[in-house]
Scaffold this active site. Structure first.
Site, PDB file in Angstrom:
ATOM      1  N   SER A 214       0.819  -1.208   0.000  1.00 52.31           N
ATOM      2  CA  SER A 214       0.000   0.000   0.000  1.00 52.31           C
ATOM      3  C   SER A 214       0.854   1.259   0.000  1.00 52.31           C
ATOM      4  O   SER A 214       0.447   2.283  -0.551  1.00 52.31           O
ATOM      5  CB  SER A 214      -0.955   0.005   1.195  1.00 52.31           C
ATOM      6  OG  SER A 214      -0.250  -0.068   2.414  1.00 52.31           O
ATOM      7  N   GLU A 215       2.048   1.206   0.607  1.00 54.07           N
ATOM      8  CA  GLU A 215       2.955   2.360   0.573  1.00 54.07           C
ATOM      9  C   GLU A 215       4.409   1.904   0.559  1.00 54.07           C
ATOM     10  O   GLU A 215       4.759   0.875   1.144  1.00 54.07           O
ATOM     11  CB  GLU A 215       2.771   3.270   1.796  1.00 54.07           C
ATOM     12  CG  GLU A 215       1.378   3.800   1.993  1.00 54.07           C
ATOM     13  CD  GLU A 215       0.948   4.831   0.989  1.00 54.07           C
ATOM     14  OE1 GLU A 215       1.797   5.302   0.196  1.00 54.07           O
ATOM     15  OE2 GLU A 215      -0.245   5.182   0.974  1.00 54.07           O
ATOM     16  N   THR A 216       5.241   2.709  -0.093  1.00 50.46           N
ATOM     17  CA  THR A 216       6.695   2.580  -0.022  1.00 50.46           C
ATOM     18  C   THR A 216       7.260   3.951   0.302  1.00 50.46           C
ATOM     19  O   THR A 216       6.829   4.962  -0.260  1.00 50.46           O
ATOM     20  CB  THR A 216       7.270   2.057  -1.345  1.00 50.46           C
ATOM     21  OG1 THR A 216       6.724   0.761  -1.610  1.00 50.46           O
ATOM     22  CG2 THR A 216       8.787   1.946  -1.286  1.00 50.46           C
TER      23      THR A 216
ATOM     24  N   CYS B 215       2.212   8.895   5.366  1.00 51.27           N
ATOM     25  CA  CYS B 215       1.806   7.514   5.629  1.00 51.27           C
ATOM     26  C   CYS B 215       2.388   7.087   6.969  1.00 51.27           C
ATOM     27  O   CYS B 215       3.612   7.108   7.159  1.00 51.27           O
ATOM     28  CB  CYS B 215       2.297   6.592   4.512  1.00 51.27           C
ATOM     29  SG  CYS B 215       2.039   4.843   4.881  1.00 51.27           S
TER      30      CYS B 215
END
Length: 287
Positions: free
Chosen positions: A46-48, A80
């Site tokens: 979902s995030e990097t 995030c």
């Protein structure tokens, strides 16, 4: 380590099979925006998070301040939480626990990493939060996309948009069963989220005075659901305090990911007189 080596960490869990997996690139100086997006899309989490040198004047003479950008598989997001925890743990494994400072698009985010018997734990301090009301038509569209009758809402948890680095629509589920049965119209909710500039829709069920189960659909990120969402947890903490659901000083426990088979635990600390919210959890490298 090369500039494009992608580390993998689970945030808000001490178990690599739990929490929310995030990618971490500790040296992204060789990547432009398109390159970062390509790495995030290839990884599929979902995030990097991508780290570069801190902006001038941020401090960090001790090498513990960084610029951090966050990419989902389809877009950049301003902040995030779980990727922040993952990044802080990755850095602490290399340079030791202590204080870190992250310059994000949402603002400057301090993070404290400590070591204990359960491993490393990171606590981030959010930017200043706010909440705003939701238009009746937008709420109706969200419920239609979720296929939730209005009777399934918890009347004690008023629908609001909450922000602590990213915007989230908070909706209360009247029962745990309602929360567990998540099957929504991906494109319809994505369209609403883009129009309202939402990162996720945070679905909440209260199980105790300071205990909640939460789920976060994330269609604008190209992801059906986020397993553990630190930014939404921070936003919800500010929301809960503002609406009087919890005292001005409180420690909340948020359970997330159980319905996905990736259980995670998020701690949300509120301090009277300080509008910012502290969100903490464990982090561990994924083999």
């Amino acid at each position: 380590m090369t500039a494009t080596e992608v580390l993998r960490y689970a945030a808000f869990s001490a178990d690599p099979e739990g929490g929310n997996p995030a990618g971490v690139v500790l040296d992204a100086a060789g990547l432009d925006e398109a390159g970062m997006l390509a790495v995030a899309a290839s990884l599929g989490y979902s995030e990097t998070a991508f780290l570069t040198a801190p902006p001038e004047g941020l401090g960090g003479a001790d090498g513990r301040a960084f610029t951090v950008r966050y990419f989902s598989p389809v877009a950049e997001v301003p902040f995030c939480g779980h990727a922040t925890v993952a990044t802080a743990v990755a850095l602490a494994e290399r340079t030791g626990p202590g204080e870190l400072l992250f310059a994000t698009r949402a603002g400057t985010v301090p993070v404290t990493v400590t070591a204990g018997d359960g491993g490393l734990r990171a606590v981030l301090t959010s930017v200043e939060p706010y909440t705003e009301e939701v238009a009746a038509a937008d709420l109706a569209e969200a419920l239609a996309a979720l296929d939730w009758p209005e009777a399934d809402l918890d009347p004690a948890i008023e629908p609001r948009i909450a922000y602590a680095g990213a915007r989230h629509l908070v909706l209360g589920a009247a029962t745990r069963d309602r929360l567990a049965r998540l099957d929504y119209d991906f494109d319809r909710l994505a369209g609403l989220s883009r129009r309202l500039d939402l990162a996720t829709v945070q679905l909440v069920h209260r199980t105790g005075p300071a205990e909640f189960h939460v789920r976060d659909p994330f269609p604008v990120g190209g992801v059906v659901e986020d397993p553990a969402t630190g930014a939404a947890a921070a936003a919800f903490g500010a929301y809960a305090r503002e609406l009087g659901l919890v005292p001005p000083s409180a420690v909340l426990t948020l359970h997330q990911g159980q319905d996905m088979g990736r259980p995670g635990l998020l701690t949300v600390e509120l301090r009277a007189g300080d509008p910012r919210v502290r969100v903490g959890g464990a982090g561990v490298r994924i083999p």
